[in-house]
Every structure is written in C-alpha cells, then in structure tokens.
Design an enzyme around this catalytic site. Structure first.
Site, mmCIF file in Angstrom:
data_model
loop_
_atom_site.group_PDB
_atom_site.id
_atom_site.type_symbol
_atom_site.label_atom_id
_atom_site.label_comp_id
_atom_site.label_asym_id
_atom_site.label_seq_id
_atom_site.Cartn_x
_atom_site.Cartn_y
_atom_site.Cartn_z
ATOM 1 N N LYS A 242 16.183 21.236 -27.880
ATOM 2 C CA LYS A 242 14.725 21.468 -27.893
ATOM 3 C C LYS A 242 14.418 22.527 -28.928
ATOM 4 C CE LYS A 242 14.908 25.704 -25.794
ATOM 5 N NZ LYS A 242 14.624 26.977 -26.480
ATOM 6 N N ASP B 264 14.883 26.455 -18.671
ATOM 7 C CA ASP B 264 14.537 25.317 -19.525
ATOM 8 C C ASP B 264 15.003 23.977 -18.967
ATOM 9 O OD1 ASP B 264 13.457 27.102 -21.296
ATOM 10 O OD2 ASP B 264 15.181 27.101 -22.648
HETATM 11 C C1 LIG Z 1 12.852 32.040 -23.390
HETATM 12 C C2 LIG Z 1 13.653 30.776 -23.600
HETATM 13 C C3 LIG Z 1 12.703 29.738 -24.223
HETATM 14 O O1 LIG Z 1 13.183 28.481 -24.301
HETATM 15 O O2 LIG Z 1 14.695 31.112 -24.479
HETATM 16 P P1 LIG Z 1 16.073 30.406 -24.971
HETATM 17 O O3 LIG Z 1 17.134 30.709 -23.934
HETATM 18 O O4 LIG Z 1 15.811 28.946 -25.103
HETATM 19 O O5 LIG Z 1 16.427 31.061 -26.268
HETATM 20 C C4 LIG Z 1 14.146 30.274 -22.252
HETATM 21 O O6 LIG Z 1 13.087 29.947 -21.376
HETATM 22 C C5 LIG Z 1 15.093 31.217 -21.541
HETATM 23 O O7 LIG Z 1 15.729 30.438 -20.570
HETATM 24 P P2 LIG Z 1 17.245 30.690 -20.109
HETATM 25 O O8 LIG Z 1 18.101 30.914 -21.311
HETATM 26 O O9 LIG Z 1 17.576 29.619 -19.149
HETATM 27 O O10 LIG Z 1 17.068 32.048 -19.418
HETATM 28 P P3 LIG Z 1 17.662 32.520 -18.038
HETATM 29 O O11 LIG Z 1 19.124 32.303 -18.022
HETATM 30 O O12 LIG Z 1 16.794 31.942 -16.948
HETATM 31 O O13 LIG Z 1 17.369 34.096 -18.184
HETATM 32 C C6 LIG Z 1 18.197 35.011 -18.859
HETATM 33 C C7 LIG Z 1 17.550 36.384 -18.806
HETATM 34 O O14 LIG Z 1 16.473 36.461 -19.756
HETATM 35 C C8 LIG Z 1 15.356 37.178 -19.232
HETATM 36 N N1 LIG Z 1 14.197 36.275 -19.152
HETATM 37 C C9 LIG Z 1 14.352 34.920 -19.221
HETATM 38 C C10 LIG Z 1 13.268 34.071 -19.188
HETATM 39 C C11 LIG Z 1 11.990 34.655 -19.055
HETATM 40 N N2 LIG Z 1 10.895 33.887 -19.017
HETATM 41 N N3 LIG Z 1 11.846 35.993 -18.977
HETATM 42 C C12 LIG Z 1 12.940 36.813 -19.028
HETATM 43 O O15 LIG Z 1 12.793 38.033 -18.983
HETATM 44 C C13 LIG Z 1 15.789 37.692 -17.882
HETATM 45 O O16 LIG Z 1 16.314 38.982 -18.094
HETATM 46 C C14 LIG Z 1 16.909 36.738 -17.489
HETATM 47 O O17 LIG Z 1 17.839 37.348 -16.637
#
Ligand SMILES: C[C@@](CO)(OP(=O)(O)O)[C@H](O)COP(=O)(O)OP(=O)(O)OC[C@H]1O[C@@H](n2ccc(N)nc2=O)[C@H](O)[C@@H]1O
Ligand SMILES: Nc1ncnc2c1ncn2[C@@H]1O[C@H](COP(=O)(O)OP(=O)(O)O)[C@@H](O)[C@H]1O
Length: 285
Positions: free
Chosen positions: A10, A141
């Site tokens: 994505k 995600d």
């Molecule tokens: C922000 C995004 C956009 O797509 O970034 P990417 O991971 O794709 O780069 C995602 O929603 C990321 O999702 P994901 O990578 O699953 O994050 P998680 O494991 O749920 O969270 C990891 C950490 O990031 C922080 N976190 C995550 C998502 C959010 N909306 N707020 C946060 O503050 C929190 O500290 C959490 O403990």
C-alpha cells in the site's frame, strides 16, 4: 492443493496526524491505495492441526511472524463460531519482495492475505468485518488490506471509507535505511496538530505526509532521495517511511527515472490500484 495469493503493498497517498489519544496512539487522516506489486503467498490446507511456515522471514521469529499469528487468530475465531473444520492445518510459503519496515505495509498485508485466503480455503465463513476485527489486533493497517478497496482512513486507521483516487504509476524507492514506526511517532518534533478536514477538502489540496519532515531530518538518506525525486515528479514519504514514492502518468516515464537512480537506492515501478489484487484473486478475476 497449493494455491497462490497476492499480498500487495500500500501507499499512504497523504497522511495527516490530527491528535494524540490518551493511550499514546495518534489519530490520523490518511488515503490508502494499493500497488499492483507485492509478496506472494503459497498456501495449502491439510488436516495436520498445525500452521507451518515453510519459508522463514529473515529477522522475524516464526511465532512473531504475522503470517502465523493471523492463521492462529483465525483458527481461534472459527473455533468459537464452530465453523473450523476438524484438525484444520495449513502450510504457507512466502515469496517476499516488499522491504520490511518500509512503510509499504508488507507485514500487515501478509496477515490480511492469510485471513482472507484461509477463511476461503477452510470455509470458516467469517465476514469481512469479522476478519478486519481480528486483523486490527495484529496491526493498524490490516483492515484496509482485508477489505481490499482504496480507502480514506481515520481514527488509528480502523475507520474506513471507500475512495477512488486516480490510478497513477509510481516509482517506489527505498533509501536503504530501516525506520521504526514508534520512533517516528514518539519524536517530539512531529507535527501532531493538523486540523481535521473533510475528504473533499483533502482531495482538492496538495497531498502531504506529516511524518516526512521528522524523517527527513533524522535520515539524510531519505532527505536526499526525496530531493532527488522532486526534480522529476511530485514525491513524498509513505507511512512512517523509509520508502518514498514519485507519481507519473505513464509506466515508461516512471521507468526512465528509475534507471537514473543513484547508487544504493533500490526501487520498483508499479501501478496504483483501487481494488486490491487480493480481492481480484478471491473473486477469480
Ligand atoms: C502510520 C502507518 C500508516 O500506514 O504507518 P506504517 O507502519 O505503514 O509506516 C500505520 O498505520 C502504522 O501501523 P502499524 O505499523 O501496524 O503500527 P502498530 O504496530 O499498530 O504501532 C506501532 C507503534 O506506532 C505508534 N502508533 C501507531 C499508529 C498510530 N496511529 N499511532 C501511533 O502512535 C504507537 O507507538 C505504536 O505502538
Ligand atoms: N510476515 C511479515 N513480513 C514482514 N514483517 C513482519 C512479518 N511478520 C512480522 N513482521 C514484523 O513487522 C514489522 C513491520 O513490517 P512491515 O509491515 O513490512 O513494515 P511497515 O509497517 O513499515 O510497512 C517488521 O519489521 C517485522 O518485524
């Protein structure tokens, strides 16, 4: 019998951070689109009662792998619903093309593909909403990959509304550094007070990513890559990085720029798509 299932990447075409919740998570407004490019899972089901990952993913223990965790969670949910076939088992192999921690959602996509594919193969009968509810516990995600339509997401990414952004061609480039999502979200300099706007307003404004400034400041490699791509096309960070994408109207225009990429930069060209390749496979398109 072995079947093949796409696990696409994505992009976050835009990503705005509108606040921080008491639990530390951030409220977002982001536009997700899929790429016609990603990993492929090979899955066969059996009656071994075991979930086996035949291809280890470097740096991820089997028990932590989102592929295995998604399959185990689906088993539990189907057991509770009494729809799990006796001694349901699966053997799963992955052909991994997506960089890990790249902001392309590879791990989340793998989890979603396992949920959708095993629900189909085991005939466990969970609805897309039920699969998405299991998915969100594995990663923010996962729901968008389960639902399979390009979407405007709010909350921490779980409130989804279908959207139809233009299906452009993208050059996606990896600067060769790995970026931890929590490190970006915990950066004191992060913009986290962007006003909440309607989707119509956001679609008619230039697209941006609130994580980009802090990521460019911390990682010279990302900063240089964005500056270089901006010479050719509108370009920005996806998710919390490290990948950067540049948008083009044609595949050949994107490929021409990829050929000029500086040393140490790896990349690929893919089309943005509003229906996920996983959905198309499920429907038999
Ligand atoms: C922000 C995004 C956009 O797509 O970034 P990417 O991971 O794709 O780069 C995602 O929603 C990321 O999702 P994901 O990578 O699953 O994050 P998680 O494991 O749920 O969270 C990891 C950490 O990031 C922080 N976190 C995550 C998502 C959010 N909306 N707020 C946060 O503050 C929190 O500290 C959490 O403990
Ligand atoms: N099957 C998997 N594929 C990729 N990463 C996985 C997988 N299972 C667990 N992970 C973990 O999830 C982390 C985030 O991976 P990924 O979703 O690819 O990145 P991002 O969220 O930045 O797009 C990885 O660094 C890895 O530790």
């Amino acid at each position: 019998m072995m079947s093949h299932w796409p696990s696409p990447a994505k992009l976050n075409l835009f990503l705005y951070i509108t606040g921080r919740r008491p639990d530390g998570y951030h409220n977002l407004q982001t536009l997700f689109q899929f790429l016609d490019y990603g990993d492929t899972l090979q899955i066969s089901t059996d009656h071994s009662d075991r979930i086996q990952l035949l291809t280890p993913v470097a740096g991820v223990a089997e028990a932590d792998n989102l592929i295995v965790r998604a399959a185990e969670r689906l088993k539990q949910a189907a057991l509770a619903k009494q729809t799990l076939p006796p001694k349901a088992g699966a053997q799963i192999a992955i052909d991994k093309r997506l960089p890990m921690g790249g902001g392309l959602g590879g791990g989340s996509s793998n989890a979603a593909t396992v949920l959708v594919a095993l629900n189909h193969l085991w005939q466990t009968g969970l609805t897309p909403d039920e699969l998405a509810a299991i998915g969100v516990q594995l990663g923010a995600d996962v729901p968008v990959f389960v639902k399979g339509f390009a979407a405007f997401a709010q909350g921490v990414g779980e409130q989804l509304q279908p959207a139809e952004p233009e299906e452009k061609w993208y050059l996606v480039a990896h600067p060769g550094v790995s970026i931890s999502t929590p490190a970006v979200f915990n950066d004191p300099a992060l913009t986290r007070d962007t006003p909440v706007r309607t989707l119509a307003t956001l679609l008619s404004s230039p697209f941006a990513n609130d994580c980009e400034a802090v990521v460019r400041k911390r990682f010279r490699e990302v900063d240089e890559l964005v500056s270089w791509l901006l010479e050719y096309a509108p370009s920005r960070l996806t998710g919390t990085g490290a990948c950067v994408f540049a948008e083009f109207d044609t595949e050949s225009a994107a490929r021409q720029v990829l050929e000029l990429a500086p040393n140490g930069v790896r990349g690929f060209v893919a089309r943005g798509v509003n229906v996920s390749p996983l959905q198309r496979a499920l429907r038999g398109d």
